[in-house]
Design an enzyme around this catalytic site. Structure first.
Site, PDB file in Angstrom:
ATOM      1  NE  ARG A  92      -4.004  -1.718   1.532  1.00  0.00           N
ATOM      2  CZ  ARG A  92      -3.767  -2.480   2.439  1.00  0.00           C
ATOM      3  NH1 ARG A  92      -3.470  -3.134   3.974  1.00  0.00           N
ATOM      4  NH2 ARG A  92      -5.800  -3.704   2.065  1.00  0.00           N
TER       5      ARG A  92
ATOM      6  CE  LYS B 188      -1.110  13.618 -14.667  1.00  0.00           C
ATOM      7  NZ  LYS B 188      -0.503  14.750 -15.903  1.00  0.00           N
TER       8      LYS B 188
ATOM      9  CD  GLU C 272       6.458  16.670 -22.462  1.00  0.00           C
ATOM     10  OE1 GLU C 272       6.532  17.526 -21.794  1.00  0.00           O
ATOM     11  OE2 GLU C 272       6.456  15.218 -22.383  1.00  0.00           O
TER      12      GLU C 272
ATOM     13  CE  LYS D  27       4.698  17.919 -14.087  1.00  0.00           C
ATOM     14  NZ  LYS D  27       5.355  16.757 -14.843  1.00  0.00           N
TER      15      LYS D  27
ATOM     16  CD  GLU E 234      -3.813  16.492 -15.897  1.00  0.00           C
ATOM     17  OE1 GLU E 234      -2.561  15.863 -15.210  1.00  0.00           O
ATOM     18  OE2 GLU E 234      -4.654  15.592 -17.147  1.00  0.00           O
TER      19      GLU E 234
ATOM     20  NE  ARG F 215       0.179  16.849 -12.751  1.00  0.00           N
ATOM     21  CZ  ARG F 215       0.902  16.256 -12.157  1.00  0.00           C
ATOM     22  NH1 ARG F 215       0.489  16.054 -11.100  1.00  0.00           N
ATOM     23  NH2 ARG F 215       1.600  15.255 -12.803  1.00  0.00           N
TER      24      ARG F 215
ATOM     25  CG  ASN G 158      -1.900  16.237 -20.822  1.00  0.00           C
ATOM     26  OD1 ASN G 158      -1.081  15.771 -20.135  1.00  0.00           O
ATOM     27  ND2 ASN G 158      -3.117  16.462 -18.844  1.00  0.00           N
TER      28      ASN G 158
ATOM     29  CG  HIS H 222       1.637  15.182 -24.015  1.00  0.00           C
ATOM     30  ND1 HIS H 222       2.081  16.587 -23.960  1.00  0.00           N
ATOM     31  CD2 HIS H 222       2.197  14.733 -23.190  1.00  0.00           C
ATOM     32  CE1 HIS H 222       3.288  16.074 -23.373  1.00  0.00           C
ATOM     33  NE2 HIS H 222       3.693  15.022 -23.065  1.00  0.00           N
TER      34      HIS H 222
ATOM     35  CG  HIS I 287      -0.663  10.463 -24.674  1.00  0.00           C
ATOM     36  ND1 HIS I 287      -1.398  10.633 -23.754  1.00  0.00           N
ATOM     37  CD2 HIS I 287       0.998  10.213 -24.604  1.00  0.00           C
ATOM     38  CE1 HIS I 287      -0.079  11.013 -22.432  1.00  0.00           C
ATOM     39  NE2 HIS I 287       0.941  10.910 -22.820  1.00  0.00           N
TER      40      HIS I 287
ATOM     41  CG  HIS J 142       6.725  11.395 -24.920  1.00  0.00           C
ATOM     42  ND1 HIS J 142       4.641  10.587 -25.182  1.00  0.00           N
ATOM     43  CD2 HIS J 142       6.510  12.208 -23.476  1.00  0.00           C
ATOM     44  CE1 HIS J 142       4.201  11.518 -24.235  1.00  0.00           C
ATOM     45  NE2 HIS J 142       5.615  12.325 -23.549  1.00  0.00           N
TER      46      HIS J 142
HETATM   47  N1  GLY Z   1       3.225  14.981 -18.015  1.00  0.00           N
HETATM   48  C1  GLY Z   1       2.142  16.008 -17.930  1.00  0.00           C
HETATM   49  C2  GLY Z   1       1.594  16.317 -16.019  1.00  0.00           C
HETATM   50  O1  GLY Z   1       3.310  16.051 -15.361  1.00  0.00           O
HETATM   51  O2  GLY Z   1       0.839  16.312 -16.042  1.00  0.00           O
END
Ligand code: GLY
Length: 356
Positions: free
Chosen positions: A118, A140, A182, A231, A241, A245, A249, A252, A256, A269
């Site tokens: 956990r 993330k 990025e 960031k 998010e 946040r 993206n 993205h 993606h 990526h």
């Molecule tokens: N890579 C996008 C984020 O960390 O929200």
């Protein structure tokens, strides 16, 4: 020599440091033990990194799991293998997992750390530019499934992040460029990140492309620091998010989808994100959100860094289907992060007709 410490401040009780420096790689062991009381450490190390730096990464009382490189490794099978390795080696609640590698290693081992007993301590040592400026910070963690990228995962913050820039010296050109994608992303969203400081990152990246592409240490450290400050500002305001946040993206949603329809084989990526950024910029101009002048300036910036080769042809229906399985789909609507003015972006609805 550069030695920076930034803080990701999620709340008064929940914060963690990011170190950016050119410290000796051998010193990482000592630094890690300042942030965990673990008796035993599970090091999850990228195969490439282990080949070059393995000899310098012998932490006391540690066990090592070497993970092959590539986005396709971020799968359920490897997640299970790492979990079993931890179980077999009897890692306890007080112990820790340290990820040493790029985004794939960080994401999958972070997800193991989040779920093993956990949740046990997790520390990130990013060794690629992409992991330094994005994936190692913000919590993330997760894995890819047949249904799309990062579809299973958690928000699980590390105890500390050590960006030792010595690792970047041996990064191959393609991986370096994928990280730059990025970095450039932050130029398009700087103002929306609400960092309380004007970096003029767009202009900085326009002016310093030669130095950046030749990996000038001082400039490289600067763009990493700016990216991380931006960031950290966003993550501190919206850890899970719920709103702000989403701007991280930018590029993205399509990126993606491109990775998915090409089976994570054809594009890195960053390459996929660069195609996605170009598309978002065109779309924003078509919708009248940004001027033709800013559109051209933006294309020029991306072109300077040579991130996208010849514009590829994709099966558009497959791409749209892939975008419908994105995590950002809400009430059946695809969400796209679009530039709305220089250095600002917003999350807006997308209509499939926009694609044609
Ligand atoms: N890579 C996008 C984020 O960390 O929200």
């Amino acid at each position: 020599m550069l030695d920076e410490k930034l803080l990701v401040e999620l709340s008064a009780e929940k914060q963690y440091p990011i170190f950016i420096n050119f410290d000796l790689i051998e010193n990482l062991e000592k630094s890690v033990f300042n942030y965990t009381k673990a008796n035993k450490i599970l090091l999850v190390v990228s195969e490439k990194v282990n080949k070059i730096y393995g000899g310098k990464l012998n932490f006391k009382n540690s066990i090592k799991y070497v993970l092959k490189d590539g986005e396709r490794q971020k799968n359920l099978k490897n997640y299970q293998r790492i979990l079993n390795f931890a179980l077999k080696n009897k890692l306890e609640r007080k112990d820790a997992i340290v990820a040493i590698g790029g985004g794939v290693v960080g994401d999958i081992s972070g997800f193991v750390a989040a779920t093993y007993l956990r949740g046990i301590d997790f520390i990130q040592i990013p060794t690629t530019l992409l992991a330094c400026v994005d994936s190692s910070v913000g919590g993330k963690v997760g894995i890819n499934t047949d249904f799309g990228k990062n579809m299973v995962g958690a928000f699980y913050q590390p105890k500390a992040v050590f960006c030792n820039l010595n690792f970047l010296k041996t990064l191959d050109e393609r991986q370096f460029k994928t990280g730059l994608s990025e970095v450039i992303k932050y130029a398009f969203i700087e103002k929306s990140c609400q960092a309380g400081y004007e970096y003029n990152f767009f202009e900085f990246l326009e002016k310093n492309s030669d130095k950046i592409l030749s990996r000038d240490e001082e400039v490289l450290a600067k763009i990493i620091k700016i990216s991380l400050e931006l960031k950290a500002s966003v993550v501190a305001k919206d850890e899970k998010e719920q709103g702000l946040r989403k701007i991280l993206n930018f590029g993205h949603t399509l990126g993606h989808a491109i990775e998915k329809v090409t089976n994570y084989k054809k594009y890195t990526h960053g390459e996929a994100v660069a195609i996605g950024m170009n598309f978002a910029i065109s779309l924003a101009c078509k919708k009248g959100l940004i001027t033709e002048e800013y559109k051209n300036q933006s294309f020029e910036l991306i072109k300077k860094y040579n991130l996208v080769g010849k514009t590829p042809k994709f099966n558009q229906k497959k791409l749209i289907d892939a975008m419908y399985s994105d995590k950002k789909v809400e009430d059946g609507k695809i969400k796209f992060i679009l530039p709305i003015r220089k250095a600002s972006a917003e999350c807006l609805d997308f209509n499939p007709e926009d694609f044609y």
